[in-house]
Structures are given as structure tokens and as C-alpha cells.
Design a protein around this motif. Structure first.
Motif, PDB file in Angstrom:
ATOM      1  N   THR A 187     -26.540  -7.514  14.057  1.00 46.91           N
ATOM      2  CA  THR A 187     -25.933  -6.333  13.472  1.00 46.91           C
ATOM      3  C   THR A 187     -24.865  -5.786  14.412  1.00 46.91           C
ATOM      4  OG1 THR A 187     -27.567  -4.848  14.470  1.00 46.91           O
ATOM      5  CG2 THR A 187     -28.108  -5.802  12.323  1.00 46.91           C
ATOM      6  N   ARG A 188     -24.088  -4.794  13.916  1.00 47.87           N
ATOM      7  CA  ARG A 188     -23.051  -4.187  14.751  1.00 47.87           C
ATOM      8  C   ARG A 188     -23.658  -3.567  16.004  1.00 47.87           C
ATOM      9  NH1 ARG A 188     -17.779  -4.232  15.868  1.00 47.87           N
ATOM     10  NH2 ARG A 188     -17.302  -4.335  13.631  1.00 47.87           N
TER      11      ARG A 188
ATOM     12  N   VAL B  44     -24.610  -6.311  18.410  1.00 47.74           N
ATOM     13  CA  VAL B  44     -23.414  -6.877  19.043  1.00 47.74           C
ATOM     14  C   VAL B  44     -22.954  -6.002  20.193  1.00 47.74           C
ATOM     15  CG1 VAL B  44     -20.977  -7.403  18.684  1.00 47.74           C
ATOM     16  CG2 VAL B  44     -22.660  -8.127  16.988  1.00 47.74           C
TER      17      VAL B  44
ATOM     18  N   SER C  77     -22.009 -11.983  15.238  1.00 48.77           N
ATOM     19  CA  SER C  77     -22.192 -11.533  13.855  1.00 48.77           C
ATOM     20  C   SER C  77     -22.564 -12.696  12.944  1.00 48.77           C
ATOM     21  CB  SER C  77     -20.913 -10.858  13.351  1.00 48.77           C
ATOM     22  OG  SER C  77     -20.603  -9.719  14.129  1.00 48.77           O
TER      23      SER C  77
ATOM     24  N   GLU D  63     -17.794 -11.377  19.613  1.00 51.62           N
ATOM     25  CA  GLU D  63     -18.430 -10.472  18.654  1.00 51.62           C
ATOM     26  C   GLU D  63     -18.585 -11.161  17.302  1.00 51.62           C
ATOM     27  OE1 GLU D  63     -16.865  -6.422  18.676  1.00 51.62           O
ATOM     28  OE2 GLU D  63     -15.679  -6.960  20.438  1.00 51.62           O
ATOM     29  N   GLU D  64     -17.562 -11.918  16.907  1.00 50.75           N
ATOM     30  CA  GLU D  64     -17.637 -12.615  15.619  1.00 50.75           C
ATOM     31  C   GLU D  64     -18.726 -13.675  15.632  1.00 50.75           C
ATOM     32  OE1 GLU D  64     -13.717 -14.083  15.151  1.00 50.75           O
ATOM     33  OE2 GLU D  64     -12.827 -12.123  14.695  1.00 50.75           O
TER      34      GLU D  64
END
Length: 272
Positions: free
Chosen positions: A173-174, A177, A168, A164-165
Motif C-alpha cells: 500500500t501507499r 511504500v 506497489s 516505489e512502483e
């Protein structure tokens, strides 16, 4: 030698699991005379399909199977849609509220649902959902959610945060992800949750018996129970035929979904 013993143990276990299904298949083809024999045989002496004819003509198994299929599919879909974002929030955001929510999820499994049937019935009656499939679906979703949340949040914890990192850092965007990284990797958990919710709703009897009063709304387990008389005497032939037919959709659903259990592996998640 060790591998041979493992295969022998696995074969014995499969026979142990499959024998009731084989015996039910045998019973479904036996005439009434063979069903009352003192020493019944596995292979019918005079096979007949009359049990299947009686099962369909005396009880509306087709309609009941369609009702069960609608309720089970809707329950599985709603359970996954609710449990997926909730399990991610429980696993990724460490807050006191999340810890309390997870504890409540576990605590809710201790309540026997037979004690809740009267208040549930009264609530559904007040909102005019007591004799509807919609009310039954809502009950099944609430029933399956605690275990689904607990199971899915375990799958979320197994996904490395580094993926996820990295997404990003690349500018995602969240929401991107979640949609492109997290949710595809949760495919095995989603499939397992959907299987659990579907089979639970497909086999459930008690809530369907209490909440559904109209015969045309009855699900398959309730319809199969009608082959048992008031005195407890069961018509084994039609009951075995109907029960065997009732297992087919769940087996097909499992066979269809189990191929996707490995589709969410982490292989290929990062560029090589």
C-alpha cells in the motif's frame, strides 16, 4: 604530487577551523594575569581550573545546558516530523499549490527575523506561551522548517520512482511504500535535517533572550552572555570555560548522528 598537495590543503583547512577551539581551550585554563598579557602564549604558564569553577558557581550552567538540551532535541524532533511528509508531498505531487508553497518556502528566508520578534512576542503572550520553553520550541521549528523542507525534498527527488512502483506492483500500500521503502532511504536527509535543527536551536540567542524572562528557563547562550558586563568588558576566563563546555553537546550529537549519514544508501534497496 597532486595527492600530497590535497592533503596539505586539507590539513591547513582543518587547522584553520580548529584553531579557535584550541585557543578557547587554552584561554579557559589561563589565570587572570595571563589573560591581560600583551603577547599571550598558546600554552598557559600556570594552568588553573578556577575558570571552570567560577563558570559553574556564578552562573547556573548545568540548568541552562539542560534547558538548551530539552529545547534543541524537541525542536529537532518536531522539525523532522513535520518536514518529512511535507517534503515528500512537495517532491512527488506536482501541483500549482505545491509550486507556490515551495516558492513561499524560499521567499520566507528573505525576511529578517528581527522584524518579526514583536508580533511573535505578542502572539505568544496572547496564548500564554511567551515565557515558556514550549513557545520557544514552536519558534525554532518554524524557523528551521523552510530550510528543512527545501533540503529534504531534494533527497526525496533523488530516490528513483521505480522503487516505489516496484513495491506497489508487489502489493504494498501507499503507507507501506513510504514506511518500508522511502523513509529508510531518506535516513541521510533526516539526519542532516535533525543536525541542522538541533545546532540552530542550541546556538540561538536572540529569541531566547526576548521570549524567556525567568532565569530558571534561560538557555545556555543567554547564560553565557552574563559573563559580559554592561560596559562590554568580558570575563574571558569563565566565558571561555563555559563556551568550551557549551560546544561539547553539539559535537557529541554530531559525532553520534554522522555515523548514520550513510545508512540510507540505495545499496540493497532492490533484491539481487
Amino acid at each position: 604530487m597532486k595527492r600530497f598537495l590535497q592533503y596539505v590543503a586539507l590539513t591547513a583547512y582543518l587547522i584553520f577551523l580548529g584553531f579557535p577551539l584550541v585557543w578557547m581551550l587554552s584561554t579557559s585554563f589561563k589565570p587572570p594575569r595571563e589573560l591581560v598579557q600583551l603577547h599571550p602564549s598558546l600554552i598557559p604558564d600556570a594552568p588553573t581550573v578556577n575558570n571552570y569553577v567560577q563558570a559553574f558557581t556564578e552562573q547556573e550552567l548545568g540548568r541552562a545546558a539542560f534547558n538548551s538540551l530539552q529545547v534543541s532535541l524537541a525542536s529537532a524532533l518536531l522539525t523532522v516530523l513535520v518536514a518529512l511528509p511535507a517534503s515528500y508531498a512537495l517532491a512527488r505531487f506536482k501541483t500549482r499549490l505545491g509550486t507556490l508553497a515551495l516558492g513561499w518556502v524560499l521567499l520566507s528566508q528573505l525576511f529578517p527575523f528581527v522584524l518579526l520578534i514583536i508580533p511573535i512576542f505578542l502572539i505568544l503572550r496572547e496564548v500564554q506561551l511567551a515565557n515558556t520553553h514550549t513557545g520557544l520550541i514552536l519558534i525554532y521549528v518554524v524557523w528551521a522548517l523552510p530550510f528543512a523542507l527545501w533540503m529534504l525534498q531534494g533527497f526525496v527527488r533523488n530516490i528513483p520512482r521505480e522503487l516505489e512502483e516496484a513495491a506497489s506492483v508487489d502489493g504494498a500500500t501507499r503507507l507501506q511504500v513510504l514506511r518500508k521503502v522511502v523513509f529508510p532511504l531518506l535516513a541521510p536527509g533526516v539526519v542532516a535535517t535533525a543536525l541542522f535543527a538541533f545546532i540552530s536551536a542550541w546556538n540561538e540567542f536572540f529569541f531566547a533572550l526576548v521570549l524567556l524572562k525567568s532565569p530558571d528557563l534561560a538557555t545556555l547562550p543567554v547564560t553565557l552572555a552574563r559573563f559580559v558586563g554592561i560596559e562590554g568588558t568580558a570575563r574571558l576566563g569563565p566565558l571561555a570555560a563555559g563556551s568550551l563546555l557549551a560546544t561539547i553537546p553539539s559535537l557529541l550529537f554530531f559525532a553520534f548522528m554522522q555515523r548514520r549519514l550513510s545508512s540510507g544508501s540505495l545499496a540493497g534497496a532492490v533484491k539481487g
